[in-house]
Design a protein around this motif. Structure first.
Motif, PDB file in Angstrom:
ATOM      1  N   ILE A 187       9.841  26.027   0.198  1.00  9.58           N
ATOM      2  CA  ILE A 187      11.123  26.147   0.892  1.00  9.58           C
ATOM      3  C   ILE A 187      10.991  27.344   1.836  1.00  9.58           C
ATOM      4  CG2 ILE A 187      13.601  26.553   0.656  1.00  9.58           C
ATOM      5  CD1 ILE A 187      12.666  23.811  -0.319  1.00  9.58           C
ATOM      6  N   GLU A 188      10.891  27.037   3.112  1.00  8.78           N
ATOM      7  CA  GLU A 188      10.653  28.080   4.110  1.00  8.78           C
ATOM      8  C   GLU A 188      11.926  28.824   4.482  1.00  8.78           C
ATOM      9  OE1 GLU A 188       7.791  28.983   4.803  1.00  8.78           O
ATOM     10  OE2 GLU A 188       6.497  27.292   4.294  1.00  8.78           O
ATOM     11  N   ILE A 189      13.052  28.094   4.549  1.00 11.61           N
ATOM     12  CA  ILE A 189      14.334  28.711   4.894  1.00 11.61           C
ATOM     13  C   ILE A 189      15.383  28.229   3.905  1.00 11.61           C
ATOM     14  CG2 ILE A 189      16.167  28.940   6.621  1.00 11.61           C
ATOM     15  CD1 ILE A 189      14.116  28.481   8.789  1.00 11.61           C
ATOM     16  N   LEU A 190      16.132  29.163   3.339  1.00 11.86           N
ATOM     17  CA  LEU A 190      17.275  28.841   2.475  1.00 11.86           C
ATOM     18  C   LEU A 190      18.505  29.509   3.059  1.00 11.86           C
ATOM     19  CD1 LEU A 190      18.535  27.691  -0.124  1.00 11.86           C
ATOM     20  CD2 LEU A 190      17.890  29.826  -1.273  1.00 11.86           C
ATOM     21  N   MET A 191      19.535  28.712   3.373  1.00 12.43           N
ATOM     22  CA  MET A 191      20.781  29.230   3.935  1.00 12.43           C
ATOM     23  C   MET A 191      21.882  29.130   2.890  1.00 12.43           C
ATOM     24  SD  MET A 191      20.582  27.731   7.851  1.00 12.43           S
ATOM     25  CE  MET A 191      19.999  26.068   7.474  1.00 12.43           C
ATOM     26  N   ILE A 192      22.700  30.181   2.799  1.00 10.97           N
ATOM     27  CA  ILE A 192      23.771  30.248   1.807  1.00 10.97           C
ATOM     28  C   ILE A 192      25.098  30.439   2.539  1.00 10.97           C
ATOM     29  CG2 ILE A 192      24.596  31.323  -0.310  1.00 10.97           C
ATOM     30  CD1 ILE A 192      21.807  30.394  -0.696  1.00 10.97           C
ATOM     31  N   HIS A 193      26.047  29.528   2.282  1.00 12.80           N
ATOM     32  CA  HIS A 193      27.340  29.579   2.971  1.00 12.80           C
ATOM     33  C   HIS A 193      28.485  29.533   1.964  1.00 12.80           C
ATOM     34  CE1 HIS A 193      30.718  27.239   4.996  1.00 12.80           C
ATOM     35  NE2 HIS A 193      30.746  28.426   5.557  1.00 12.80           N
ATOM     36  N   GLU A 194      29.369  30.546   2.004  1.00 15.35           N
ATOM     37  CA  GLU A 194      30.554  30.596   1.151  1.00 15.35           C
ATOM     38  C   GLU A 194      30.208  30.368  -0.317  1.00 15.35           C
ATOM     39  OE1 GLU A 194      34.184  31.034   2.202  1.00 15.35           O
ATOM     40  OE2 GLU A 194      32.843  32.103   3.548  1.00 15.35           O
ATOM     41  N   ALA A 195      29.122  30.960  -0.752  1.00 20.98           N
ATOM     42  CA  ALA A 195      28.678  30.826  -2.134  1.00 20.98           C
ATOM     43  C   ALA A 195      27.976  32.122  -2.535  1.00 20.98           C
ATOM     44  CB  ALA A 195      27.729  29.637  -2.300  1.00 20.98           C
ATOM     45  N   ASN A 196      28.015  32.407  -3.830  1.00 19.16           N
ATOM     46  CA  ASN A 196      27.373  33.606  -4.355  1.00 19.16           C
ATOM     47  C   ASN A 196      26.642  33.256  -5.649  1.00 19.16           C
ATOM     48  OD1 ASN A 196      26.594  36.196  -4.977  1.00 19.16           O
ATOM     49  ND2 ASN A 196      28.632  36.970  -5.443  1.00 19.16           N
ATOM     50  N   PRO A 197      25.584  32.442  -5.546  1.00 19.80           N
ATOM     51  CA  PRO A 197      24.888  31.997  -6.765  1.00 19.80           C
ATOM     52  C   PRO A 197      24.236  33.128  -7.535  1.00 19.80           C
ATOM     53  CG  PRO A 197      23.692  31.327  -4.777  1.00 19.80           C
ATOM     54  CD  PRO A 197      25.030  31.815  -4.325  1.00 19.80           C
ATOM     55  N   VAL A 227      11.141  31.765  -1.912  1.00 23.83           N
ATOM     56  CA  VAL A 227      11.661  31.253  -0.642  1.00 23.83           C
ATOM     57  C   VAL A 227      11.111  32.096   0.497  1.00 23.83           C
ATOM     58  CG1 VAL A 227      13.761  31.038   0.745  1.00 23.83           C
ATOM     59  CG2 VAL A 227      13.739  30.234  -1.620  1.00 23.83           C
ATOM     60  N   GLY A 228      10.719  31.447   1.588  1.00 19.13           N
ATOM     61  CA  GLY A 228      10.141  32.174   2.703  1.00 19.13           C
ATOM     62  C   GLY A 228      11.107  33.116   3.397  1.00 19.13           C
ATOM     63  N   TRP A 229      12.307  32.622   3.676  1.00 18.43           N
ATOM     64  CA  TRP A 229      13.268  33.399   4.459  1.00 18.43           C
ATOM     65  C   TRP A 229      14.663  32.968   4.043  1.00 18.43           C
ATOM     66  CZ3 TRP A 229      16.079  33.117   9.487  1.00 18.43           C
ATOM     67  CH2 TRP A 229      16.190  34.361  10.118  1.00 18.43           C
ATOM     68  N   MET A 230      15.534  33.917   3.714  1.00 20.28           N
ATOM     69  CA  MET A 230      16.877  33.568   3.245  1.00 20.28           C
ATOM     70  C   MET A 230      17.928  34.097   4.207  1.00 20.28           C
ATOM     71  SD  MET A 230      18.530  33.856  -0.544  1.00 20.28           S
ATOM     72  CE  MET A 230      19.665  35.211  -0.508  1.00 20.28           C
ATOM     73  N   VAL A 231      18.889  33.217   4.524  1.00 20.22           N
ATOM     74  CA  VAL A 231      19.969  33.524   5.451  1.00 20.22           C
ATOM     75  C   VAL A 231      21.291  33.455   4.692  1.00 20.22           C
ATOM     76  CG1 VAL A 231      21.082  32.911   7.629  1.00 20.22           C
ATOM     77  CG2 VAL A 231      18.652  32.421   7.293  1.00 20.22           C
ATOM     78  N   SER A 232      22.105  34.486   4.831  1.00 16.87           N
ATOM     79  CA  SER A 232      23.442  34.483   4.242  1.00 16.87           C
ATOM     80  C   SER A 232      24.477  34.464   5.356  1.00 16.87           C
ATOM     81  CB  SER A 232      23.646  35.724   3.374  1.00 16.87           C
ATOM     82  OG  SER A 232      25.006  35.852   2.994  1.00 16.87           O
ATOM     83  N   PHE A 233      25.528  33.668   5.148  1.00 17.29           N
ATOM     84  CA  PHE A 233      26.662  33.639   6.068  1.00 17.29           C
ATOM     85  C   PHE A 233      27.884  34.309   5.431  1.00 17.29           C
ATOM     86  CE2 PHE A 233      23.958  30.131   7.368  1.00 17.29           C
ATOM     87  CZ  PHE A 233      23.944  30.241   8.751  1.00 17.29           C
ATOM     88  N   GLU A 250      26.354  39.883  -4.127  1.00 16.59           N
ATOM     89  CA  GLU A 250      25.051  39.909  -4.781  1.00 16.59           C
ATOM     90  C   GLU A 250      24.025  39.035  -4.064  1.00 16.59           C
ATOM     91  OE1 GLU A 250      28.113  40.817  -7.980  1.00 16.59           O
ATOM     92  OE2 GLU A 250      27.955  39.460  -6.252  1.00 16.59           O
ATOM     93  N   THR A 251      24.462  37.875  -3.536  1.00 17.33           N
ATOM     94  CA  THR A 251      23.544  36.988  -2.839  1.00 17.33           C
ATOM     95  C   THR A 251      23.201  37.524  -1.457  1.00 17.33           C
ATOM     96  OG1 THR A 251      24.458  35.105  -4.058  1.00 17.33           O
ATOM     97  CG2 THR A 251      23.181  34.612  -2.084  1.00 17.33           C
ATOM     98  N   ALA A 252      24.189  38.060  -0.742  1.00 19.08           N
ATOM     99  CA  ALA A 252      23.927  38.643   0.573  1.00 19.08           C
ATOM    100  C   ALA A 252      22.916  39.780   0.471  1.00 19.08           C
ATOM    101  CB  ALA A 252      25.225  39.142   1.198  1.00 19.08           C
ATOM    102  N   LEU A 253      22.955  40.537  -0.625  1.00 16.78           N
ATOM    103  CA  LEU A 253      22.005  41.637  -0.817  1.00 16.78           C
ATOM    104  C   LEU A 253      20.567  41.146  -0.876  1.00 16.78           C
ATOM    105  CD1 LEU A 253      23.904  43.838  -3.425  1.00 16.78           C
ATOM    106  CD2 LEU A 253      23.188  44.568  -1.137  1.00 16.78           C
ATOM    107  N   LEU A 254      20.361  39.877  -1.273  1.00 17.80           N
ATOM    108  CA  LEU A 254      19.022  39.318  -1.386  1.00 17.80           C
ATOM    109  C   LEU A 254      18.539  38.665  -0.095  1.00 17.80           C
ATOM    110  CD1 LEU A 254      19.304  37.628  -4.913  1.00 17.80           C
ATOM    111  CD2 LEU A 254      18.194  39.798  -4.357  1.00 17.80           C
TER     112      LEU A 254
END
Length: 804
Positions: free
Chosen positions: A452-462, A479-485, A491-495
């Protein structure tokens, strides 16, 4: 473990429950205003005229109407319920009332940020421009398509009840990836149950507005089940009906004396996890004593009697299954801890009521539940005949929004979509519905079928809200690269490697599709009440910009210039559809809408409908006749699930086709971990994507949270046997982890269990939110549902050790 009469139960809960159900905010609003003088970031509005602007709350899926009080039309000072809105009629939950604090919170992310150090290091985030941020994401996405590996992009969203989910799906399909996931919820298992029983992948809905007897199997109706505003309104009306001599009776079945149990007419304490066993025992009594609707079962139900499968093999039906020894009254008594005569009396009482309904949902809606158990509760309603036209149970109604453009798709997208989604690799049984987030994360963390090269997270905090969150944390490492919206430094945005912050809820344009648990079709537009304060962007606009930048078939699939235009096109389609109207009557008329009602159309076109929705009104349509919505193989309600055959399951045992009690014991040695840890929710603790703002935290009892320490509930007898007393500090340990907590003695707890609240233990944000209490999600045991395969986490085995 007996509490006596209802009056005594209400004594414990009345102070909070009674005021909570009022349409006005509580006295705690005034108290919190006094306490909040010490918050350094507290906004101090200038003097000026106060106005109110109507909108719809999107802090949960409840669809409540709100009014935001503004000073000089540019500073929000409070959020109130809209008395003209039919869902909540002026009521508001604690989270909604605290909504303005999210606008001015210091933990908001003010502009795009990029990690310059090790992932997870809060000091490594450096501000970058929007052009840089979107440009870098667009370049990475384009390069993966050039390499013909679009399937290596994944996303996790927290929205299932608005159009952003459809926009994400449109983007991913056009781009060429199947790896779009939503945060788990009870909706997942309910949709699976709907598919098996009715051939429709839709959750069930309950006509509580017209019920006279409500049998709740663990559904926390007071704490926020379904739509919190709807339930507050209904509780107020049920109390009024009691005063008028036409009381609606509520019976709560649960292992813990929750606020709902305390406010009910009767609380029936059962062993943890045994609610479905009680429902099955009641069904046994109803069939044995012929208390079910025989004509309805004969005309509209398949699988009640013995049947023959498509291979010609005779199969046991639900009726004879109920009469088997393993489903006897004695078995139900042993499983639940209730005396057999009490089960018989409850079954007879339920069967005798003209408008009785069984509701359920003990996870608080934030996790799928055991699908077999969902189907047991459903079957109890079927025996009652509750799926007749105008009955108490139906499927959630669909909203006929404008359809999205057909996706042409290029060769790259077709190759990407030909790859299996990353949750479907291996020999597992085919998924009943949708994507399986837990299976995806487990595979990525251990042996991913492809990177998984890119993982995007939207309105969630897993990283906080996912039970067994350690699996997510391990997956992120690969994961190669993680994007937070995210709008907040959670906690998820910190990662994340890069953060593209969304507008806050009251600043952005969104919509709400459907009311959880309600049979009416419902649609609302959440118009922004203020312009964005910070350098943020709506995630929908970012997706559209990415699609335009990539061009080709991806750009064609998302042709809108803005997210607002996208929503307006959807509303234009709604206006062109038959049926429905904008609700402009008295809110009290909402409960009069039934199957067969024809709302008076009060708009002429999409522009007229948009104008009314933007002003805080909602669109609605009457419930559908559930018998007309059936799409099963037999054309009937199925209590023997033939869909399992069409899904490719090789079912050998007859019982696997039928609703049954299938409790999965949590892992761990009972000798080492003698107790069961069970999570519970409170209306004053936000356990989802949004954290508890200081306003809400000040309303939490000091035997739940005191300073930075949280408490667990323990039965006094259990505590005495372990040498523990009120306030003792202990280590609570499960196979998944451990936490330091304090003891609160609670007679409403089961002796074999320890109870821990959801919503505490945040680690991000600021000093007013982070570091308060322990996160129960890190301690729970996640297991695969025997039918859907989705992750379920109802408990964990636990041990307690005293400190000092």
């Amino acid at each position: 473990m007996k509490f006596g009469r209802r009056a005594f139960l209400q004594f414990a809960a009345g102070a909070v429950g009674g005021t909570l159900l009022s349409p006005l905010p509580w006295k705690l609003v005034d108290d919190a205003s006094i306490w909040s003088q010490n918050w350094s970031w507290r906004p101090s509005p200038e003097r000026g005229p106060v106005t109110r602007k109507a909108s719809v709350c999107t802090l949960c899926d409840g669809g409540c109407g709100i009014q935001v009080r503004l000073v000089n039309k540019n500073r929000a000072i409070s959020v109130e319920g809209n008395p003209r809105h039919p869902v909540n009629e002026g009521g508001i939950c604690p989270l909604g009332a605290a909504g303005a604090q999210f606008l001015y919170a210091p933990y908001r992310i003010s502009q795009p940020m990029k990690q310059s150090k090790k992932r997870g290091d809060a000091t490594g985030f450096k501000p970058i421009s929007w052009d840089e941020a979107v440009g870098e994401l667009q370049k990475k996405l384009s390069n993966l398509r050039k390499a013909e590996t679009p399937h290596t992009v994944a996303a996790i969203t927290g929205h299932a009840h608005n159009s952003m989910q459809d926009l994400w799906q449109q983007f991913f399909t056009a781009y060429g990836s199947q790896n779009l996931f939503t945060m788990p919820s009870h909706r997942d298992s309910l949709q699976g149950a709907g598919l098996l029983a009715l051939g429709r992948e839709a959750p069930f809905a309950f006509d509580l507005e017209h019920a006279s007897f409500i049998l709740s199997f663990g559904a926390d109706l007071v704490e926020g089940w379904g739509s919190p505003g709807r339930m507050q309104t209904l509780f107020g009306k049920w109390n009024a009906s009691e005063a008028e001599g036409a009381a609606v009776k509520l019976v709560q079945v649960a292992s813990r004396c929750s606020m709902t149990a305390a406010k009910a007419d009767r609380w029936i304490p059962v062993r943890p996890g045994s609610e479905a066993a009680l429902a099955l025992g009641m069904a046994h009594v109803m069939v044995k004593e012929k208390l079910y609707d025989a004509s309805f079962m004969q005309d509209h139900v398949f699988g009640f009697e013995d049947w023959t499968d498509t291979r010609g093999k005779p199969r046991q039906g639900f009726k004879s299954f109920l009469m088997a020894a393993e489903n006897s009254l004695e078995a139900a008594s042993q499983q639940t801890g209730l005396e057999a005569p009490r089960i018989v009396d409850l079954a007879r009482e339920f069967a005798a009521q003209n408008h009785a309904v069984a509701v359920w949902g003990g996870s608080g809606g934030n996790l799928p539940e055991n699908t077999y158990h969902d189907l047991v509760f459903f079957a109890l309603n079927v025996l009652k005949g509750n799926l007749k036209p105008g009955g108490m149970l139906s499927l959630a109604a669909t909203v006929p929004l404008g359809e999205l453009p057909q996706i042409r798709g290029d060769e790259t997208a077709r190759k990407g979509l030909a790859q299996k989604s990353a949750d479907q690799i291996g020999d597992e049984k085919p998924s009943l519905t949708g994507r399986n987030l837990y299976a995806f994360l487990s595979l990525v963390a251990q042996a991913p079928p492809y990177p998984i090269e890119i993982l995007m997270i939207h309105e969630a905090n897993p990283a906080y809200g996912l039970a067994g969150k350690q699996t997510f944390e391990k997956a992120v490492e690969r994961v190669g690269w993680m994007v937070s919206f995210s709008s907040y430094m959670d906690e998820t945005a910190l990662l994340a490697d890069i953060i593209l912050p969304n507008h806050a809820a009251l600043e952005r344009l969104d919509d709400v599709i459907g009311l959880p648990g309600s049979p009416l079709a419902y649609y609302a537009v959440a118009a922004p009440v203020l312009p964005p304060r910070l350098n943020t962007r709506h995630t929908g606009d970012v997706l559209l910009q990415l699609a335009r930048s990539m061009g080709g078939s991806v750009g064609e699939a998302l042709p809108w210039k803005s997210h607002e235009e996208f929503l307006q096109e959807r509303v234009k389609g709604l206006a062109a559809a038959e049926g429905g109207a904008v609700f402009e009557e008295s809110p009290s008329d909402w409960g009069k809408v039934k199957v067969g009602s024809t709302p008076h159309r009060n708009y002429t076109d999409g522009a007229g409908l948009w104008k009314k929705l933007s002003a805080g009104h909602c669109w609605y349509d009457a419930p559908r006749d559930p018998l007309q919505e059936i799409r099963s193989a037999s054309g009937k309600i199925e209590l023997a699930f033939q869909t399992l055959d069409s899904k490719g399951w090789a079912v050998e045992k007859d019982e696997l086709y039928l609703p049954r009690f299938a409790l999965q014991a949590p892992s761990g040695d009972p000798k080492e971990y003698p107790l069961l840890l069970l999570p519970y929710r409170m209306s004053s603790l936000s356990y989802g994507y949004h954290p508890n703002p200081p306003f809400m935290t000040k309303t939490v009892w000091d035997f739940v949270l005191k300073g930075k320490e949280s408490f667990v509930e323990l039965h006094p007898g259990t505590a005495q046997s372990m040498g523990l007393k009120e306030g003792d500090r202990i280590i609570l340990k499960t196979p998944g982890g451990e936490a330091t907590v304090r003891v609160h003695l609670f007679p409403g707890a089961r002796p074999e269990a320890v109870y821990m609240p959801l919503g505490l233990g945040r680690k991000g944000y600021d000093a007013y939110i982070g570091g308060k209490g322990a996160n129960v999600n890190s301690l729970l045991d996640v297991q695969g549902d025997p039918l859907s395969g989705q992750g379920i986490a109802w408990s964990a085995r636990a041990q307690l050790k005293r400190l000092g």
